[in-house]
Enzyme design. Sequence first.
Site, PDB file in Angstrom:
ATOM      1  CE1 TYR A  46      53.547  32.769 -16.171  1.00  0.00           C
ATOM      2  CE2 TYR A  46      53.150  35.127 -16.011  1.00  0.00           C
ATOM      3  CZ  TYR A  46      52.757  33.830 -15.774  1.00  0.00           C
ATOM      4  OH  TYR A  46      51.564  33.597 -15.150  1.00  0.00           O
ATOM      5  N   PRO A  82      38.823  36.720 -24.902  1.00  0.00           N
ATOM      6  CG  PRO A  82      38.406  38.690 -26.085  1.00  0.00           C
ATOM      7  CD  PRO A  82      37.778  37.391 -25.682  1.00  0.00           C
ATOM      8  N   GLY A  83      41.537  38.235 -23.138  1.00  0.00           N
ATOM      9  CA  GLY A  83      41.892  38.993 -21.941  1.00  0.00           C
ATOM     10  C   GLY A  83      43.040  39.931 -22.272  1.00  0.00           C
ATOM     11  NE  ARG A  84      48.901  37.427 -23.169  1.00  0.00           N
ATOM     12  CZ  ARG A  84      49.625  37.106 -22.091  1.00  0.00           C
ATOM     13  NH1 ARG A  84      50.459  37.988 -21.593  1.00  0.00           N
ATOM     14  NH2 ARG A  84      49.532  35.907 -21.559  1.00  0.00           N
ATOM     15  NE  ARG A  94      52.318  38.861 -18.227  1.00  0.00           N
ATOM     16  CZ  ARG A  94      53.073  38.872 -19.291  1.00  0.00           C
ATOM     17  NH1 ARG A  94      53.832  39.929 -19.552  1.00  0.00           N
ATOM     18  NH2 ARG A  94      53.093  37.870 -20.130  1.00  0.00           N
ATOM     19  CB  CYS A  98      64.042  40.914   0.403  1.00  0.00           C
ATOM     20  SG  CYS A  98      64.179  42.550   1.114  1.00  0.00           S
ATOM     21  CD  GLU A  99      61.692  36.110  -3.440  1.00  0.00           C
ATOM     22  OE1 GLU A  99      62.308  35.372  -4.241  1.00  0.00           O
ATOM     23  OE2 GLU A  99      60.889  35.711  -2.598  1.00  0.00           O
ATOM     24  N   GLY A 103      43.699  33.957 -25.808  1.00  0.00           N
ATOM     25  CA  GLY A 103      45.029  33.700 -26.350  1.00  0.00           C
ATOM     26  C   GLY A 103      45.507  34.639 -27.439  1.00  0.00           C
TER      27      GLY A 103
HETATM   28  N1  LLP Z   1      40.108  31.578 -21.219  1.00  0.00           N
HETATM   29  C1  LLP Z   1      40.700  30.730 -20.357  1.00  0.00           C
HETATM   30  C2  LLP Z   1      40.019  29.485 -20.013  1.00  0.00           C
HETATM   31  C3  LLP Z   1      41.955  31.042 -19.820  1.00  0.00           C
HETATM   32  O1  LLP Z   1      42.540  30.187 -18.980  1.00  0.00           O
HETATM   33  C4  LLP Z   1      42.582  32.261 -20.167  1.00  0.00           C
HETATM   34  C5  LLP Z   1      43.879  32.613 -19.612  1.00  0.00           C
HETATM   35  C6  LLP Z   1      41.907  33.121 -21.055  1.00  0.00           C
HETATM   36  C7  LLP Z   1      40.685  32.751 -21.567  1.00  0.00           C
HETATM   37  C8  LLP Z   1      42.467  34.444 -21.463  1.00  0.00           C
HETATM   38  O2  LLP Z   1      43.602  34.340 -22.257  1.00  0.00           O
HETATM   39  P1  LLP Z   1      44.239  35.651 -22.923  1.00  0.00           P
HETATM   40  O3  LLP Z   1      43.284  36.164 -23.967  1.00  0.00           O
HETATM   41  O4  LLP Z   1      44.475  36.648 -21.850  1.00  0.00           O
HETATM   42  O5  LLP Z   1      45.501  35.170 -23.526  1.00  0.00           O
HETATM   43  N2  LLP Z   1      49.486  34.974 -16.281  1.00  0.00           N
HETATM   44  C9  LLP Z   1      49.930  34.677 -17.612  1.00  0.00           C
HETATM   45  C10 LLP Z   1      48.786  34.311 -18.514  1.00  0.00           C
HETATM   46  C11 LLP Z   1      47.940  33.189 -17.981  1.00  0.00           C
HETATM   47  C12 LLP Z   1      46.714  32.937 -18.826  1.00  0.00           C
HETATM   48  C13 LLP Z   1      45.728  32.140 -18.084  1.00  0.00           C
HETATM   49  N3  LLP Z   1      44.540  31.844 -18.817  1.00  0.00           N
HETATM   50  C14 LLP Z   1      50.707  35.867 -18.140  1.00  0.00           C
HETATM   51  O6  LLP Z   1      50.874  36.849 -17.421  1.00  0.00           O
HETATM   52  O7  LLP Z   1      51.208  35.835 -19.269  1.00  0.00           O
END
Ligand code: LLP
Length: 448
Positions: free
Chosen positions: A317, A275-277, A313, A376-377, A240
Amino acid sequence: MEQFRYESGQLHCEGMAVDALAAEYGIPLYIYSKAALLGRFEAIRKAFAEAAPIIAFSVKSCSNIGILKVLQEAGSGFDIVSGGELARVLKAGGDPRKVVFAGVAKADDEIRDALDNDILMLNVESEAELDNIQNIAAEMGTVAPVALRLNPDVDARTPNAKTTTGKKENKFGIDLMTASRIIKNIALSPNIRLLGVDIHLGSPVNSTGPYKEALNKLADFIRDHRSPRSQLEYLDIGGGFGLLYRDETVPTFQEYAEAVLPFVKKTGCKLILEPGRSIAGNSSILVSQVRYLKDNGTKHFTIVDAGMNDLIRPAMYDSYHFIWPTKSTRTPPSHLFGAADAPEYIAREAADAAGGGGREMQPDGLIVTDVVGPICESSDVFAKGRRLPVVNRGQNLAIFSAGAYGFSMSSQYNSHPRPAEVLVDGETARIIRHRETYDCLMRGEELL
Ligand code: LLP
């Protein structure tokens, strides 16, 4: 972002000119910077160093095995949500002892697979799932390591409601009352080893408040539920951490750490981050070529070759991704480039959106245009009413901040083969996923 910069009017990723990469690998093209990925990973490690956490990169955000390998070599663990993601992690050489597995609907096979591979823990999202894991572990003659994913009922205040996960109306996690009962009865599940608790509040969480609020509840919960049968040694705070896309105020990793670490200390738990994003997001751009320009008398459209199938995205969103030509002598008016005129540019965009802008050349030398794709959307729009320099057919545009939930959410909708992915490391570029062909589109299908 310093790995993406304009030099002599050409956008570069590290030591490589983006247009040269596009010419070599074709368009649309995802370009990743290895230095950016590692730089962000290290910055998180440094900010949280005091707790020496397991940093479990969230595979769903960017799942290419080439990327996972880079992070694995830097010491990353992985947050997975499917057997498919586990397969990717193992293929990339990831250490299963640093893998945590979340998800509300884990299949029996996925659970078996996770136990067979001796992952660190399954983050359990319901009582029914825990019962199922107990049964599977008993059948396998093993003990399943689990954490309870708690739903703290905290509003993460994500920019889009679709990505909030820690409120009680969300399907994720176990409410604290139920979790309390589960822990008190844990002795009835002899094939479960309860290792800790887990949360994931949402994505992105652009302030530290929700973490503090949730961790406050968790710290009490941990204190009240520790026993020899439930040592609760791990505290997994999920993902997050925010990302700068436009003009968000995003806490620094240091600030997130300052909010989180006191609770880690208080509970004496080992910390896990997912962390991902914040690692992948600004480590990649999507390069797309202008196919046509169109002016319908009311609006100007810049029609590009990438579509919502490549980056969903904005359509899904309403997310903002900064877009700028790969060739430009002007500093892009974005906070991503630390540009002084970014606030002014953003204010003009807002005025344009409110109807004040026009299609003609504006006093700032930019035109107001919608950047749209080939799908086509009507929702296949990357940017509405965006000010861009005048571009011609055949010129490339960079769509920034595309590394997280970009390629990993891509599809072949409208039967578009997916783009290639390239990883740049200094002056070299390596293909980490080949462009799909028409054969890829029909793989597995049968003519009857
Ligand atoms: N851990 C869990 C259990 C999660 O469900 C997620 C993301 C993360 C970690 C990683 O979160 P981050 O650090 O990336 O915020 N598709 C959406 C985001 C969906 C997030 C899903 N879960 C977008 O493009 O904004």
